[in-house]
Every structure is written in structure tokens, then in C-alpha cells.
Scaffold this active site. Structure first.
Site: not given
Ligand SMILES: Cc1cc2nc3c(=O)[nH]c(=O)nc-3n(C[C@H](O)[C@H](O)[C@H](O)COP(=O)(O)OP(=O)(O)OC[C@H]3O[C@@H](n4cnc5c(N)ncnc54)[C@H](O)[C@@H]3O)c2cc1C
Length: 394
Positions: A121-124, A239
């Protein structure tokens, strides 16, 4: 208040129990082939992947939160494999089913359901966590491909994953939220560098991920250009829901009771110490309240209502309970807390493994929206208090 299930559901529970008795024993080691065979049989019976269409490898059952709850309870009790636990199954699959193109579902959902491909998951980013909309990793469309430059951080398990779903800035001239798009990309390419971050426990659960002209095809975008914020909200909703369940903490509490019986204080089992007994009673009270709050969320779902702030409250309370359980365990094991856990055949052994639980409980209070952010949302949307000026991830 009558919390018993009606006869139809009790019959369903018996069916699930009979299936589990025939297909899984609690002591079974989780060999990949055995897990895969078990999941196939459980899917054929309609117990797993209930919200995934059969064409994509699911069992496509009509929504029934009570049946889903019974399956979860019985599978937990039998310690049987459930659906794969990574963000691919938990976050990406529901998002693709809700917002993806038909070809994206066909290509990505079946192998993710079968546990054959893992997703990160590439968010932060540094400077863009709670305030996610300020993220700066950018992507430009060049000759039919997105060219991506920037950096993500805290990316769980990226070093073991084949693909990433990422939130990137594609419309730099648009206001913050409207400038984001949701891209899928292959991590196995020259433009991607994954650097594991070592934690206090010695493990590397997180990574920094660098993009230097990384590429992904133009149509590997979920939703339209500039719609990434709305698409990402779908995954955040899933989530939060997934972190708040009571069953996990019931199991941890029962292990804590065993620990309190086995460890000694002043020559007696620790559980007989009034201070320890008091703390255990307090946690047990929080757990009972959380279970009933879970039923409240369930009742709202059955009635077709949006649980709204109740789900945020449940995530907040669940993480707090996890931290209380691990905190008391840490005190009970005393100096053993200074040791790193031993491993036996890949399994952690010894009471010092509680320290992983302790550090993990701190992490869960941050992942998927920190406890402070949950409190802001409960205050603003649940209690109607004035809004915080700063913008959070919700
Ligand atoms: C176990 C774990 C797994 C993770 N996995 C991933 C992953 O796979 N992919 C990914 O993209 N990210 C992941 N993250 C990152 C996670 O999403 C961020 O850490 C989180 O959103 C917080 O952002 P931050 O670390 O930048 O902290 P910040 O947002 O800088 O917050 C720092 C502190 O300030 C508080 N704060 C911030 N804003 C407010 C406000 N408006 N009101 C009150 N208090 C505020 C926070 O509560 C916190 O205490 C993971 C994190 C953890 C711990």
C-alpha cells in the site's frame, strides 16, 4: 435485549462446525498446499470470499452480516485459515470490485484471492501521513505510460510484494485532493528501489520505496485522473473495519489469563495479586463493552445503516484494549521483556514473544489513521463538535 441467534442461524452454525470438523483440525500446520486446498473447499461451501463474484474466484453470497459473523467466530474457534490477511485481499480487492474496470478485476482479483500475488500500500510519505492529501510523489503521462518520481515510506512488506497500489499526484494544478490518482504498478522494475527499515525488534516490517522514472501503463489507473482521493477512501473504510474486531482481543485476553496464572508474584500465581486481578477485571470490562459495541455496528449494518462514527470508535477502543493487554503482559514477564523472542521452526516461542505484541499494539494505533485522528472524527461527526482546521485522511 436478546443476543441469541434465531434457529435458522444456529442451524447454519452447525453446518459450519460440521464442515470445519471434517476439513481442519486446530493442530494442523499451515502448509501452503493444505491452506490452499482448505480455502478452495471453504469457498465452494460459500464460507470464504463471500463478497467476491464467482468469476473472480469468490463464492458470491448474498450479503448477510450475521452469517459472516458466525463464519468468523467458528473459523477463529477452530483456528482455521480465513482469507489471506495482506492489504491485497483486505484493501485492494474491495476497491477494485467497487471502482475498477472489468479488465482490472479479471487480471488482478483472482490471483490476489488465491494468495498468489502480494500487494503493498503506497500512501504515506514523510510529511504526508495523517495529512495524506499533501503527498508529493508525482506521475506524468508520457507516451502511453505513467512515469513516477518520488518516495513512499512505512510501506509494509513491500520487499516481499510484486505489486503496489499507490496514491500519486497527477494533476499538480488542481487543489490538493483533486490532484491525486490511484495507480497500480509492478514493483519489480529498474525504476523502483525498496529499502527495508529495521525496527527495534530486529525485524523489517516497513520499507522506504523510491521511484526514479518508474513506469506503469496508462490504463493501470483505478477510477479517473484526479479521482484517487475518493478511491482511496474506499480502502481506508475497509482497513478501519478490519482492525476493530473483538475476536482477536478475546483470544489475546485468554492468553493473558494463562500468563497471569503461570507467572508468580511474591510466591503466588500473579493472578492472585489484587493489583493484577484488578487490571484483568478492568480489561475484561472493556472487552465486554467492545463486544457489545461490535454488535451495535453489526445491527446497524443489518439494518442497512452506515455505522459512521461507531466504526471509528470500535477501531479506537480495539487498539486501546490490545495495548492494555500487551502492557500488562509486559509487566508480568518482567526482565524477560528485555529479550528478543526465540524462533522454533518459524514460530515465535517463549513468553518474551509478548514484546512483539506490545510493539505491534503501538503500531496498530497508528496504522490506518492514528488514534488522535479517530478521536477527531468521533468528536466532529459523532458528537458534533467544531471541526479541526487541519485536514485528516478521512
Ligand atoms: C504498523 C504500521 C503499518 C503501516 N503500513 C503502511 C503501509 O503499508 N502503507 C502506507 O502508506 N503507510 C503505512 N503506515 C503509515 C501510517 O499510515 C502513518 O504512519 C499514519 O497515517 C500516521 O502518519 P505519520 O506517521 O506521518 O504521523 P503524523 O501524521 O505526522 O502524526 C504524528 C502525530 O501527530 C498526531 N496528529 C497528526 N495530525 C493530527 C490532527 N489533525 N489532530 C490531532 N493529532 C494529530 C498523530 O496522531 C500522531 O500522534 C503504517 C504505519 C504503521 C504504524
Amino acid at each position: 435485549m436478546d443476543l441469541s441467534y434465531d434457529a435458522r442461524y444456529e442451524e447454519f452454525r452447525e453446518d459450519v462446525r460440521a464442515f470445519l470438523a471434517g476439513h481442519w483440525q486446530a493442530g494442523h500446520r499451515r502448509h501452503p498446499e493444505r491452506v490452499s486446498e482448505f480455502r478452495q473447499a471453504a469457498t465452494a461451501r460459500g464460507y470464504l470470499f463471500r463478497n467476491v463474484p464467482t468469476v473472480y474466484g469468490g463464492s458470491e453470497q448474498p450479503p448477510d452480516p450475521l452469517k459472516a459473523r458466525i463464519i468468523d467466530e467458528e473459523f477463529s474457534r477452530a483456528r482455521a485459515p480465513k482469507e489471506p490477511s495482506g492489504v491485497g485481499m483486505m484493501l485492494l480487492v474491495p476497491t477494485l470490485l467497487e471502482c475498477g474496470e472489468a479488465w482490472q478485476k479479471e487480471r488482478f482479483v483472482p490471483p490476489t484471492v488465491r494468495g498468489e500475488v502480494d500487494w503493498a500500500q503506497g500512501y504515506s510519505e514523510s510529511g504526508a501521513g495523517s495529512d495524506l492529501a499533501s503527498l508529493r510523489t508525482r506521475a506524468e503521462l508520457v507516451d502511453g505510460e505513467w512515469v513516477i518520481n518520488g518516495q513512499k515510506i512505512w510501506t509494509s512488506n513491500a520487499q516481499h510484494c510484486r505489486y503496489m497500489f499507490a496514491l500519486v499526484r497527477t494533476e499538480p494544478d488542481e487543489p490538493r485532493h483533486a490532484g491525486l490518482s490511484y495507480l497500480l504498478l509492478d514493483l519489480h522494475q529498474p525504476g523502483v528501489t525498496i529499502r527495508p527499515l529495521k525496527m527495534l525488534t530486529g525485524q523489517s516490517g516497513f520499507n522506504e520505496v523510491f521511484f526514479d522514472d518508474a513506469r506503469t501503463p496508462a490504463d493501470w489507473i483505478v477510477g479517473g485522473r484526479g479521482e484517487g482521493w475518493q478511491v482511496s477512501r474506499a480502502t481506508l473504510k475497509h482497513e478501519r473495519g478490519s482492525i476493530g474486531g473483538a475476536e482477536t482481543y478475546d483470544a489475546q485476553f485468554s492468553k493473558l489469563l494463562d500468563l497471569a496464572k503461570a507467572r508468580r508474584r511474591d510466591g503466588r500465581p500473579a493472578i492472585e495479586d489484587p493489583v493484577v486481578a484488578d487490571r484483568l477485571a478492568e480489561i475484561s470490562g472493556y472487552l465486554a463493552a467492545h463486544r457489545y459495541s461490535g454488535y451495535r455496528q453489526l445491527s446497524m449494518s443489518i439494518a442497512g445503516q452506515d455505522p459512521g462514527p461507531v466504526s471509528y470508535m470500535n477501531k479506537l477502543v480495539a487498539t486501546d484494549i490490545g495495548h492494555r493487554i500487551a502492557g500488562l503482559a509486559e509487566e508480568l514477564i518482567g526482565d524477560d521483556a528485555l529479550l528478543l523472542p526465540d524462533y522454533d521452526g518459524g514460530r515465535r516461542v517463549g513468553d518474551e514473544r509478548w514484546m512483539n505484541q506490545f510493539f505491534g499494539s503501538l503500531g496498530v494505533a497508528i496504522a490506518g489513521g492514528t488514534s488522535n485522528i479517530q478521536r477527531n472524527i468521533i468528536a466532529e461527526r459523532g458528537l458534533g463538535l467544531p471541526r479541526d482546521d487541519r485536514e485528516g485522511p478521512a
